[in-house]
Each structure stands twice: as C-alpha cells, then as structure tokens.
Scaffold this motif. Sequence first.
Motif, PDB file in Angstrom:
ATOM      1  N   GLU A 138       0.837  -1.209   0.000  1.00  0.00           N
ATOM      2  CA  GLU A 138       0.000   0.000   0.000  1.00  0.00           C
ATOM      3  C   GLU A 138       0.872   1.260   0.000  1.00  0.00           C
ATOM      4  OE1 GLU A 138      -2.952   0.003   3.155  1.00  0.00           O
ATOM      5  OE2 GLU A 138      -3.190   2.174   2.941  1.00  0.00           O
ATOM      6  N   ASN A 168      -9.274  -4.205  -3.072  1.00  0.00           N
ATOM      7  CA  ASN A 168      -9.189  -3.443  -1.825  1.00  0.00           C
ATOM      8  C   ASN A 168      -7.980  -2.510  -1.785  1.00  0.00           C
ATOM      9  OD1 ASN A 168     -11.573  -4.096  -0.151  1.00  0.00           O
ATOM     10  ND2 ASN A 168     -10.906  -6.165  -0.626  1.00  0.00           N
ATOM     11  N   LYS A 172      -8.129   1.552  -1.275  1.00  0.00           N
ATOM     12  CA  LYS A 172      -7.324   2.278  -0.284  1.00  0.00           C
ATOM     13  C   LYS A 172      -6.457   3.346  -0.939  1.00  0.00           C
ATOM     14  CE  LYS A 172      -6.626  -1.660   2.663  1.00  0.00           C
ATOM     15  NZ  LYS A 172      -5.564  -2.630   2.961  1.00  0.00           N
ATOM     16  N   CYS A 173      -6.013   3.080  -2.171  1.00  0.00           N
ATOM     17  CA  CYS A 173      -5.130   4.029  -2.859  1.00  0.00           C
ATOM     18  C   CYS A 173      -5.917   4.644  -4.016  1.00  0.00           C
ATOM     19  CB  CYS A 173      -3.905   3.308  -3.407  1.00  0.00           C
ATOM     20  SG  CYS A 173      -3.011   2.358  -2.175  1.00  0.00           S
TER      21      CYS A 173
END
Length: 287
Positions: A138, A168, A172-173
């Motif tokens: 991430e 996912n 998130k990014c």
Amino acid sequence: MKLPWFGIALMLLMPLNPAFGQDKLFDAHVHLWHGEESVKAYEAQLKAANLSVAGYGAMWFGGPNQALAGNPGDVRARNDAHLALAKAHPGMLPIATVHPYDGPAAIAELERVAARGIKVLKIHPHTQKFDAADPRVEAVAKRAGELGVVVLMDNANILPGDSEKLFNLALKCSKTKFIFAHLGGLNFRFWNILALARTAEGLFGDNIYFDLSAIAVITAKSPIRDEFVWTLRNVGVDHVLLGSDYPQLSLAQTLTALDQLGLTDEEKAKIRYGNASKLFGLEAASK
Ligand SMILES: [Zn+2]
C-alpha cells in the motif's frame, strides 16, 4: 479503377491480416528478458506479422529475471539498464520495478526512477513473493500515485484472493491508477463488481484499468467468450488496454483474439491505442 499490381496484392493481403490498415497500436505488456536481444526479437516478431506499433510498455523482469526482496542494489542497476535501453529505442515505454518488502529502499527507488521519467511501475505478487494485502505494498502504491506513476500488477489469479486483494488495494489508494494484467485470468467474473462499485457513492475512484494479455487469447474461442465480452463492458471498455505478454504470446495472436471477441470497431480502437494514449500521455509525450 485501375490498380497497379502491388495495389491488388495489398488488397489480397488485407483479409489475411485483420490488423492491417486499422488504427494505431500500443502493446502495454512486453517482457524484455534479454535486453537489446529481446528488443530485436520483439521487433522481428512484429515485422513477421506485418505489424507496427506506436509504442510498447516493456519490463525487464519475469522469465529468468527475478526482482526479489533484499537486493535493492540489483533492482536499481537493472532499472538503470532498462532506462538506457529505452533511450536507444524511442517506441519503448520503460516499466520499472521495486520490491515492496524493501520498505524505505523501495520507496526511494520509486522516487528515483520517477524523477528519471518512469511512468509505470510493475510489481508481481507471485513471482516477487509478496502479499498484495501487506501494508508495504500500500505504501509503495500510494507513493506511486503521488508521483503520477501507474502501478501495473499481475492479476492472473494464481494466488488465492488475488482479485479481492487488488480491489481493496485500489480502494485504499484511490489516487493511484492501477493496471491489473490479465483481467483476473479465468476468474475475470469477479471484476463485474466494478459496475456496482461505481454506484456506491464515494467508494470507488475509477482508478482500475486492465490489460487483455493472455486472457483474450484464452477466451476468444471459448464457450465463455460472451461472458468475457460482457465483463469488458462492465469494467468499462475505456479502462482496457491491449497487451501481448510477449514472449509468452505474440502481439499478432492477441490481435486475432481481439478481433474474435466481436467488439465494435470503436471499442477495439480504444483498446488498441486510445486508452493507453490517454493513460500514459502518449500524444503529449511525442510533441
Ligand atoms: Zn507478463
């Protein structure tokens, strides 16, 4: 109308090569396992099929070349060699790599290659042996987004939970653009969720792209072809790129498969070049 002999010969040749006379091509997924030698082999493969490309996205790793954790010096040297190769071959869009588990060294390398003009980073959970759900992945993906670098990741679903983890990660990014290669492989059905994700307010940043490498060839003449085409339209044809995965597959094979899918000419033109041109800023770069 009277045609010279070569005009007639050309017309006779056209149906044999469906790619002939159509729009520009950009091959977003090429492996150059042996540097210069591989560039020559890639170009020879195009020539043999009577094809020419406006450009191609090329990575140095895969096949015999590993980019494992704990060797950031080696990764740096190979990224540099790859950048030098791209300088000598104007159509080549160099794709760098890092290993997310190298932590700060991976981020530093990403920043360094971005400053040298890299627009795409490829990371591969299976061959590089990392978990796509790891926070260090991430961190690399977020930094790439801040630097305007697109993150290309393998999505052949040879690891459990592959598409779920990538989905996912992209949530998130949300400021990072991702290309998921092979569109989920034979688990492509998962990605129809994007049609729903777009309706959930504030959930999805529309930051996921795919390439058709390998999966187009597998599905084109399969009993699940129509389902695959339905998936392409659900993920958005605007978000799908042409890719061959050379040397495992040729660009000619991929283009034949693309023609067999039964997409409209407009859809095919976007996949062949238009989407890559927008995502990588190809027209701006050539000015
Ligand atoms: Zn590949």
